[in-house]
Design a protein around this motif. Structure first.
Motif, PDB file in Angstrom:
ATOM      1  N   GLN A 658       0.825  -1.202   0.000  1.00  0.00           N
ATOM      2  CA  GLN A 658       0.000   0.000   0.000  1.00  0.00           C
ATOM      3  C   GLN A 658       0.861   1.255   0.000  1.00  0.00           C
ATOM      4  OE1 GLN A 658      -3.460  -0.047  -0.183  1.00  0.00           O
ATOM      5  NE2 GLN A 658      -3.202   2.143  -0.560  1.00  0.00           N
ATOM      6  N   LYS A 659       1.959   1.207   0.766  1.00  0.00           N
ATOM      7  CA  LYS A 659       2.868   2.356   0.792  1.00  0.00           C
ATOM      8  C   LYS A 659       3.456   2.609  -0.594  1.00  0.00           C
ATOM      9  CE  LYS A 659       7.010   4.127   3.073  1.00  0.00           C
ATOM     10  NZ  LYS A 659       8.071   3.834   4.068  1.00  0.00           N
ATOM     11  N   ASP A 662       0.713   4.003  -2.910  1.00  0.00           N
ATOM     12  CA  ASP A 662       0.437   5.418  -2.650  1.00  0.00           C
ATOM     13  C   ASP A 662       1.547   6.305  -3.203  1.00  0.00           C
ATOM     14  OD1 ASP A 662      -1.882   4.648  -1.375  1.00  0.00           O
ATOM     15  OD2 ASP A 662      -1.026   4.732   0.645  1.00  0.00           O
ATOM     16  N   GLU A 663       2.798   5.842  -3.045  1.00  0.00           N
ATOM     17  CA  GLU A 663       3.909   6.632  -3.585  1.00  0.00           C
ATOM     18  C   GLU A 663       3.848   6.702  -5.109  1.00  0.00           C
ATOM     19  OE1 GLU A 663       7.344   4.743  -2.039  1.00  0.00           O
ATOM     20  OE2 GLU A 663       7.178   5.652  -0.031  1.00  0.00           O
ATOM     21  N   ARG A 665       1.110   6.588  -6.972  1.00  0.00           N
ATOM     22  CA  ARG A 665       0.046   7.535  -7.300  1.00  0.00           C
ATOM     23  C   ARG A 665       0.526   8.971  -7.114  1.00  0.00           C
ATOM     24  NH1 ARG A 665      -4.011   4.360  -3.998  1.00  0.00           N
ATOM     25  NH2 ARG A 665      -5.080   2.971  -5.448  1.00  0.00           N
ATOM     26  N   SER A 666       1.252   9.193  -6.009  1.00  0.00           N
ATOM     27  CA  SER A 666       1.744  10.546  -5.735  1.00  0.00           C
ATOM     28  C   SER A 666       2.702  11.009  -6.831  1.00  0.00           C
ATOM     29  CB  SER A 666       2.433  10.572  -4.364  1.00  0.00           C
ATOM     30  OG  SER A 666       2.951  11.843  -4.082  1.00  0.00           O
ATOM     31  N   SER A 703      -8.808   5.080  -7.971  1.00  0.00           N
ATOM     32  CA  SER A 703      -8.782   5.958  -6.795  1.00  0.00           C
ATOM     33  C   SER A 703      -9.128   5.206  -5.514  1.00  0.00           C
ATOM     34  CB  SER A 703      -9.761   7.118  -7.011  1.00  0.00           C
ATOM     35  OG  SER A 703     -11.079   6.612  -7.220  1.00  0.00           O
ATOM     36  N   GLN A 706      -7.062  -0.564  -3.279  1.00  0.00           N
ATOM     37  CA  GLN A 706      -6.205  -0.861  -2.136  1.00  0.00           C
ATOM     38  C   GLN A 706      -5.254  -1.995  -2.506  1.00  0.00           C
ATOM     39  OE1 GLN A 706      -6.217   0.864   0.828  1.00  0.00           O
ATOM     40  NE2 GLN A 706      -7.736   2.202  -0.140  1.00  0.00           N
ATOM     41  N   ASP A 847       5.488   3.710 -12.901  1.00  0.00           N
ATOM     42  CA  ASP A 847       4.422   3.957 -11.929  1.00  0.00           C
ATOM     43  C   ASP A 847       3.067   3.520 -12.465  1.00  0.00           C
ATOM     44  OD1 ASP A 847       6.156   5.018 -10.057  1.00  0.00           O
ATOM     45  OD2 ASP A 847       6.012   7.047 -10.883  1.00  0.00           O
ATOM     46  N   VAL A 851       0.581   0.598 -10.753  1.00  0.00           N
ATOM     47  CA  VAL A 851      -0.806   0.829 -10.355  1.00  0.00           C
ATOM     48  C   VAL A 851      -1.753  -0.113 -11.093  1.00  0.00           C
ATOM     49  CG1 VAL A 851      -2.678   2.520 -10.362  1.00  0.00           C
ATOM     50  CG2 VAL A 851      -0.366   3.229  -9.723  1.00  0.00           C
TER      51      VAL A 851
END
Length: 869
Positions: A658-659, A662-663, A665-666, A703, A706, A847, A851
């Motif tokens: 998950q970390k 999230d990175e 996506r960022s 979006s 998870q 990336d 995802v």
């Protein structure tokens, strides 16, 4: 009347039994000869009715007379053998039930109550007012545990409470009949008293005047007739009074406790007959009682008129051979909660909510009128709940039906319009709140602050929001009271508590601290003689995982009054708590105690095994326990378990994934922002727009995505699994899902018909793609990949380099054609990605791949597990 002196007869029952003469009894008790004569006539004519027997029973039971005494008195009074037996049974039953506390209210000698009256408990009103002292009490929901049917107990009371006595005044409208008695008193030239009985032919035989027809006349008419006839005797004046009253027989049938034919006084009403029959059973109606005379219904009685309003107009007087019929109870409704008389009420016709609440005495002052809940059975199928606001227009007309349960809740203390003040104030307590109220207003109403109040600091405790969180608002008290600025005088809200402090409260006091595995870690005042054990108790004691053998104490020591040094000391907690004179080391100001967690302590671990095992569910595990052990505990695999598609999820892996997700996506969002601001080169405008649109769609579609947290594991039969590398060590909250064999292969992504296709052993990747319509124009055919049912990823590059499956944490860039010839297994997923747009200097492909790959793995796992469990 003799029956009015029955209680005096009981007090000398032995003497009465021995005399054997009614005249002797009268002389011993001071009873007139007329009363003795009436008793003799009643015994001779057999007119002692059931009402007299019941009154005798009550008095004898209160006197605690034995069977021999009852028989002696009854025989002397002329009772028959059947009446004596009824009297004995009645006395025995009354004594066993304790219903003999002087029921007639007569003060006869020797009357002894069986038991002292016990004080009644607090009423509902008393309880509610007492609870105001503790306004934060949690009120229970309205309950039906003690609800009872309304009105039935009053008719089940002892008979003597309702039985009409024979010496009550008789109204002028009383209609005479056979069995009634008249007392004619002559005075003047002749002084004599005649006791006349109405014979069966309706006449009374008057000496010197002959028979006079009085049956069917009212008492007033008969009195005038006899006085008129007797006035013919010269020099004689006449007065007529009622004597012995006749008895009548009535039928009481239907839903009563003891239906049958009853002999009652001619003065009896419907209510007296119902009591004589033992009262109405709880399956009988109180609102539709019929009185029939000569096979005609002459009256329908609603006893609620008498019970709720005291209206006895419907309680008519009975006549001989009347029939009282109690039908089956009608529709009912229950009322519980904050009403004055909670009970089960019978409905009559169509009733609304207002009428039912009026029957229950109305909502009390403590009832919450904005939410009255009506529980209702709908179509004999289900129970529903309807909320009614009594303050809303038209709510009183809300219809009520059979079986409804009305609940009236209590007004909660949080809805009170009050504020409170405590601490250094002259009149602490609760005060009325009004909009715009400020701190200075509350202090003034509380008679001002006390002496030595600390002016520089005060506190408002406020309950904020639906979560009930307490906010602390600090302000300068002196500035608030001086009113130099309205901003310095805080506005109070409903439910606020103002706390004021004295100067002694805020003086610097020595403190010690405790941290770590205690219930309330923090700083505490140092009291004289305080030791380690006292500090731990002050902090609420140890937590479950605390190490109770030793602790560390940090102390600040001043050397020569100028240099501070810090000393670390080991504390023996076992000695501090177990020694009789213990308590441990004495504490000094600013000491800090640290309680560590016990070695290897944790809450019990468990794993969840679902799917095709013999006993699915949660299972406890210990540190170092392996997968095969847990599978044996659940009974092993079922025959239809599909081991290649087993899904193993671990929380620690999920957090890491998950970390990273999230990175990724960022970074994509940052690249999107940079790309939108970057100056475009000639010919790159359309390409940049396409890149932005593509990345926006990827972020929008994922979006809510998870991380899966899946570990690729290859399950085998238990005997082989125990020796393999896949027999991994389990961790807390691991989850293993074993599905049945899937029946399809999924084809997702940029194909014309993304779908699940029935598995065919001979089909290759290329054939499955063609079954889905083939790749679209926007597909990236060089980067097609396969997600195996066990979570492994097949790529062209992986097959070319190693010749076998391997896991790629990130989607690799591949080319070639061997993947198209690969045969798949049930549950596999083919994904055709969208063609990535490349821009000079932009590195976002990795990336996007990460995802998208995570999303595809999640979809593939969902298809396997969701469709086959």
């Amino acid at each position: 009347m003799l029956l009015g002196c029955v209680s005096l007869l009981f007090s000398t029952s032995l003497a009465l039994a021995q005399s054997g003469s009614l005249q002797d009894m009268a002389q011993q008790l001071g009873i007139s000869s007329d009363q003795a004569q009436q008793l003799e006539q009643s015994a001779a004519q057999g007119t002692i009715g059931s009402q007299d027997i019941q009154r005798l029973c009550a008095g004898m039971a209160a006197r605690r007379m034995g069977d021999a005494e009852v028989a002696s008195v009854g025989s002397a009074m002329g009772l028959s053998g059947m009446q004596l037996e009824q009297l004995k049974n009645c006395v025995t039953q009354a004594e066993s039930q304790g219903q003999v506390q002087n029921p007639m209210g007569l003060n006869y000698p020797g009357a002894v109550p069986l038991a002292q009256a016990t004080p009644a408990g607090p009423s509902q009103i008393e309880t509610r007012f007492r609870e105001l002292q503790t306004p934060y009490k949690l009120y229970a929901q309205p309950t039906t545990k003690k609800i009872k049917q309304f009105g039935y107990d009053i008719f089940n009371s002892p008979v003597s409470t309702f039985a009409p006595v024979s010496d009550v005044p008789v109204g002028n409208d009383y209609v005479l009949g056979p069995g009634d008695g008249l007392d004619v008193i002559l005075w003047g030239r002749v002084n004599r008293t005649y006791h006349l009985s109405v014979h069966r032919d309706g006449t009374v035989l008057m000496p010197q005047l002959g028979p006079i027809q009085v049956a069917g006349l009212t008492f007033d008419q008969a009195k005038k007739l006899i006085e008129g006839r007797a006035s013919q005797i010269t020099g004689v004046k006449v007065d007529v009074t009622m004597g012995q009253l006749r008895t009548i027989q009535v039928f009481v049938i239907g839903k009563v406790n003891h239906p049958g034919l009853y002999t009652v006084s001619a003065l009896s009403h419907v209510s007296n007959a119902l009591v004589a029959a033992g009262g109405i059973s709880k399956m009988g109606s109180l609102r539709r009682i019929e009185v029939r005379r000569d096979n005609q219904v002459i009256s329908r009685i609603d006893l609620y008129d008498m019970l709720l309003h005291g209206d006895t107009s419907g309680d008519i007087r009975l006549q001989s051979r009347d029939v009282i019929f109690v039908p089956v109870i009608g529709p009912v409704v229950g009322v519980v909660g904050d009403v004055r008389s909670p009970a089960i009420y019978e409905l009559k016709g169509r009733e609304d909510l207002q009428r039912v609440l009026q029957m229950a005495g109305g909502v009390t002052a403590f009832g919450y009128a904005e939410r009255v809940q009506v529980e209702r059975i709908e179509n004999h199928q289900q129970r529903i709940a309807l909320d009614v606001n009594l303050t809303a227009p038209g709510s009183s007309a809300f219809p009520i039906y059979d079986g409804d349960l009305i609940k009236v809740f209590t007004v909660l203390p949080s809805q009170r319009d009050v504020v409170a003040v405590k601490g250094s104030i002259n009149q602490p307590g609760t005060y009325e709140w009004h909009p715009g109220m400020r701190v200075s207003d509350l202090v003034r109403e509380a008679q001002g602050v006390s002496y030595h109040t600390f002016p520089g600091y005060a506190l408002i405790k406020r309950i904020d929001g639906d979560e009930g969180k307490t906010d602390l608002i600090r302000f300068n008290l002196h500035a608030a009271l001086s009113r130099r600025s309205r901003q310095d005088d805080p506005v109070l809200q409903r439910g606020d508590t103002l706390v004021l402090y004295s100067e002694s409260d805020v003086q610097q006091a020595p403190v010690v601290a405790v941290y770590g595995q205690v219930r309330r870690p923090g700083r505490y005042p140092l009291t004289p003689g305080m030791k380690v054990r006292d500090l731990i108790y002050e902090a609420g004691g140890f937590k479950k995982g605390a190490a109770k053998d030793s602790a560390e104490l940090m102390r600040t020591v001043m050397t020569n009054g100028a240099v501070a040094r810090y000393v670390r000391m080991d504390i023996d907690l076992a000695s501090a708590f177990n020694s009789p004179q213990g308590g441990g080391m004495a504490l000094e100001p600013n000491d800090q105690l640290f309680i560590q967690e016990a070695s290897n302590w944790h809450k019990p671990w468990s794993v969840v095994i679902k799917g095709q095992v013999e006993r699915p569910g949660p299972y406890p595990i210990f540190a170092g326990e392996r997968l095969a052990t847990a599978l044996r505990a659940c009974g092993g695999f079922r025959p239809d378990a599909y081991l290649p598609a087993a899904v193993f999820i671990r929380q620690s892996v999920k957090k890491v994934q998950q970390k990273e997700l999230d990175e990724a996506r960022s970074r994509l969002q940052e690249e999107m922002a940079r790309l939108s601001m970057m100056p475009t080169q000639p010919g790159q405008t359309r390409q940049s727009a396409q890149a932005l649109a593509f990345m926006s769609s990827v972020l929008a579609q994922t979006s809510a995505q998870q991380a899966v947290g899946r570990i690729v594991i290859h399950l085998q039969p238990l005997n082989e699994l125990e020796k393999s590398a896949d027999n991994i060590v389990l961790q807390d909250k691991d989850k293993l899902i074993i599905p049945t064999r899937p029946a399809s292969v999924q084809v997702l992504g940029q194909v014309y018909n993304p779908n699940a296709i029935v598995y065919r052993p001979e089909y290759t990747v290329e054939q499955y793609l063609q079954s889905a319509g083939g790749p679209t124009e926007g597909a990236d055919t060089d980067r097609i990949y396969v997600v195996r049912a066990d979570g492994a990823i097949l790529t062209e590059e992986g097959l070319r380099n190693s010749g076998k499956n391997r896991i790629f944490p990130l989607l690799a860039s591949v080319s070639g054609g061997h993947l198209m010839d690969t045969r798949l297994e049930p549950g596999d997923t083919i994904y055709v990605p969208e063609k990535l747009v490349y821009i000079s200097g932009l590195q976002y492909a990795t990336d996007v791949s990460q995802v998208v790959a995570n999303s595809v793995m999640g979809l593939g796992m969902l298809a396997i597990v969701g469709a086959n469990l």
